[in-house]
Design a protein around this motif. Structure first.
Motif, mmCIF file in Angstrom:
data_model
loop_
_atom_site.group_PDB
_atom_site.id
_atom_site.type_symbol
_atom_site.label_atom_id
_atom_site.label_comp_id
_atom_site.label_asym_id
_atom_site.label_seq_id
_atom_site.Cartn_x
_atom_site.Cartn_y
_atom_site.Cartn_z
ATOM 1 N N ALA A 82 -2.446 -10.127 11.369
ATOM 2 C CA ALA A 82 -2.429 -8.693 11.065
ATOM 3 C C ALA A 82 -3.258 -8.398 9.820
ATOM 4 O O ALA A 82 -4.056 -7.444 9.797
ATOM 5 N N ARG A 83 -3.086 -9.189 8.770
ATOM 6 C CA ARG A 83 -3.884 -8.990 7.554
ATOM 7 C C ARG A 83 -5.366 -9.204 7.844
ATOM 8 O O ARG A 83 -6.223 -8.472 7.329
ATOM 9 N N PHE A 84 -5.672 -10.189 8.643
ATOM 10 C CA PHE A 84 -7.054 -10.562 8.921
ATOM 11 C C PHE A 84 -7.824 -9.429 9.598
ATOM 12 O O PHE A 84 -9.020 -9.256 9.356
ATOM 13 N N PHE A 211 -18.103 -11.632 12.505
ATOM 14 C CA PHE A 211 -18.025 -10.414 11.708
ATOM 15 C C PHE A 211 -16.654 -10.272 11.056
ATOM 16 O O PHE A 211 -15.637 -10.681 11.621
ATOM 17 N N GLN A 212 -16.627 -9.663 9.885
ATOM 18 C CA GLN A 212 -15.366 -9.284 9.270
ATOM 19 C C GLN A 212 -14.918 -7.977 9.921
ATOM 20 O O GLN A 212 -15.652 -6.993 9.933
ATOM 21 N N LEU A 218 -12.872 0.385 12.292
ATOM 22 C CA LEU A 218 -13.591 0.419 13.564
ATOM 23 C C LEU A 218 -13.129 1.584 14.422
ATOM 24 O O LEU A 218 -13.909 2.148 15.198
ATOM 25 N N ASP A 219 -11.858 1.959 14.294
ATOM 26 C CA ASP A 219 -11.276 3.090 15.022
ATOM 27 C C ASP A 219 -11.198 2.824 16.523
ATOM 28 O O ASP A 219 -11.494 3.703 17.333
ATOM 29 N N GLU A 294 -6.242 -18.003 8.248
ATOM 30 C CA GLU A 294 -6.092 -18.264 6.807
ATOM 31 C C GLU A 294 -7.266 -19.097 6.305
ATOM 32 O O GLU A 294 -7.771 -18.869 5.197
ATOM 33 N N TRP A 295 -7.720 -20.056 7.112
ATOM 34 C CA TRP A 295 -8.895 -20.850 6.741
ATOM 35 C C TRP A 295 -10.124 -19.949 6.637
ATOM 36 O O TRP A 295 -10.896 -20.038 5.659
ATOM 37 N N LEU A 296 -10.310 -19.081 7.625
ATOM 38 C CA LEU A 296 -11.443 -18.155 7.576
ATOM 39 C C LEU A 296 -11.356 -17.219 6.371
ATOM 40 O O LEU A 296 -12.370 -16.915 5.742
ATOM 41 N N ALA A 297 -10.145 -16.758 6.055
ATOM 42 C CA ALA A 297 -9.980 -15.835 4.931
ATOM 43 C C ALA A 297 -10.347 -16.484 3.602
ATOM 44 O O ALA A 297 -10.719 -15.790 2.644
ATOM 45 N N ARG A 298 -10.265 -17.815 3.543
ATOM 46 C CA ARG A 298 -10.632 -18.517 2.305
ATOM 47 C C ARG A 298 -12.137 -18.748 2.192
ATOM 48 O O ARG A 298 -12.620 -19.140 1.117
ATOM 49 N N GLN A 299 -12.871 -18.512 3.249
ATOM 50 C CA GLN A 299 -14.304 -18.771 3.248
ATOM 51 C C GLN A 299 -15.073 -17.544 2.751
ATOM 52 O O GLN A 299 -14.561 -16.428 2.730
ATOM 53 N N ASP A 300 -16.315 -17.763 2.391
ATOM 54 C CA ASP A 300 -17.225 -16.686 2.032
ATOM 55 C C ASP A 300 -17.864 -16.187 3.328
ATOM 56 O O ASP A 300 -18.877 -16.721 3.778
#
Length: 408
Positions: A82-84, A211-212, A218-219, A294-300
């Protein structure tokens, strides 16, 4: 005295993906099939193993220690997803993947479609975003319409105001083509759909790792994606839906967790998100997907995309210079994917010869038979890249193609 060695992005990432050290046929693995499934970092592998070693239990109803651990891990994974994507946790539904997610929505919306209504998809769609809408239209009398292509395989929006009109009830479109890598003008399509009050369903299976994404910005009304295309496990995916729409949809499957009360005469449904999660979920898969996000969220992620775009451009440059190679979908707005044909060679033969040299690509119609028919080809060879790939991998592809061409 020398300083510390600075690793490039792909060199650093490869240390986290153990399978990339494999040597098929005694050759270093060059994995270029990421559009089909991405490889998994240790963080995901360890999370799944930890569940089975230390938390294995069914969820939500177990009156014991392991049941509590498993339930907490599953729901923590939902919170992570959900956060992601910028959603509320009640809007995150566990499914088996993008295909089941789209089927859930298309089946549920049958109750809202009538003869004269229109469902609009694009020419780039995966079968999973075609056939469910075909079935929904056949069951309701609605009409399925298709956005055409331009010569470079990008979408032709010349007649957009006619394509999305007062009769359009649903716009269901991919964000990035799995077969060609072409990125659709999603924001333009959504803005037009909003003008006429149409619901928007986004197939983000190919976009989610590149993509983030924030679903509020995005709607869209619904979004589907799969864990295994974003460094997570297979057999697990997500349907995001706005609460008001999910509450309005009937259940897709019944029994188990999605039930609130049951008599022999009737039943009532559980609250969101459990209303759509009948039976025991893929608990380990959901935990693994939570670890992946969570791994992706830690990446640039900006560095990821910049690296992928560099690889895309280099891949395209090498392809344009290769004798007898024809790029299918040669447009500027693409993810790091090359879909191509070699003169006089069947795609399957090319893929087999590349495989013998340790280069993993995918061949065939890529579950986009209508698209291939429009293009007048049987299929393509597809090389699709991820952040752990490098220019060396691209060079290895073309070295292997040079050798393969001698036998074709």
């Amino acid at each position: 005295m020398s300083g510390p060695i600075t690793l490039s992005l792909p060199e650093r990432l490869r240390q986290e993906f153990p399978i990339l050290s494999e040597t098929p046929y005694g050759k270093p693995l060059v994995y270029l099939d990421n559009a089909a499934t991405t490889q998994k970092p240790n963080a995901v592998i360890d999370a799944v193993a930890h569940y089975y070693r230390h938390q294995n239990s069914n969820v939500h109803r177990g009156a014991h220690y392991l049941g509590d651990l498993a339930t907490a891990a599953l729901e923590n994974a939902r919170d992570s997803v959900a956060r992601f994507i910028g959603a509320d946790r009640e809007e995150v539904i566990w499914t088996r993947g993008t295909t089941e997610s789209i089927n859930l929505v298309a089946h549920g919306l049958r109750s809202q479609l009538r003869p004269g209504d229109e469902v609009l998809i694009s020419s780039l769609e995966h079968h999973a975003n075609i056939v469910p809408w075909q079935q929904a239209c056949a069951a309701t009398g609605a009409t399925l319409k298709v956005i055409p292509l331009q010569a470079d395989a990008s979408l032709d929006l010349t007649d957009l105001d006619q394509l999305i009109n007062a009769n359009t009830r649903v716009l269901a479109v991919t964000w990035a083509s799995n077969a060609l890598g072409v990125v659709t003008p999603l924001h333009t399509l959504i803005a037009r759909a909003r003008d006429v009050g149409a619901l928007v369903v986004v197939d983000a299976a190919q976009a989610i790792s590149h993509f983030q994404i924030n679903v509020r910005e995005l709607d869209c009304d619904f979004m589907a994606f799969s864990g295994h295309k974003m460094f997570g496990p297979t057999g697990i995916g997500v349907l995001y839906g706005r609460k008001e729409h999910l509450n309005a949809l009937p259940p897709y499957q019944t029994g188990g967790e999605m039930i609130e009360t049951v008599t022999f005469e009737t039943a009532t449904w559980n609250q969101l998100p459990y209303k759509f999660e009948a039976g025991t979920p893929h608990i380990a898969g959901a935990i693994g997907l939570g670890a992946a996000v969570e791994w992706l969220a830690r990446q640039d992620r900006s560095a990821f995309l910049a690296h992928e775009n560099d690889l895309r451009d280099y891949l395209t440059e090498r392809a344009r210079a290769f004798p007898g190679l024809r790029i299918i979908g040669d447009t500027a707005d693409k993810v790091a994917t090359l879909s191509f044909l070699l003169d006089g060679a069947h795609p399957n033969d090319v893929g087999t010869l590349l495989d013998q040299q340790g280069v993993a690509v995918r061949t065939g119609h890529h579950c986009t038979m209508p698209l291939m028919n429009l293009l007048g080809i049987p299929g393509t060879v597809r090389a699709s890249l991820a952040p752990y790939n490098s220019r060396d991998d691209v060079d290895a592809l073309f070295t292997a193609l040079e050798k393969a061409a001698r036998f074709l």
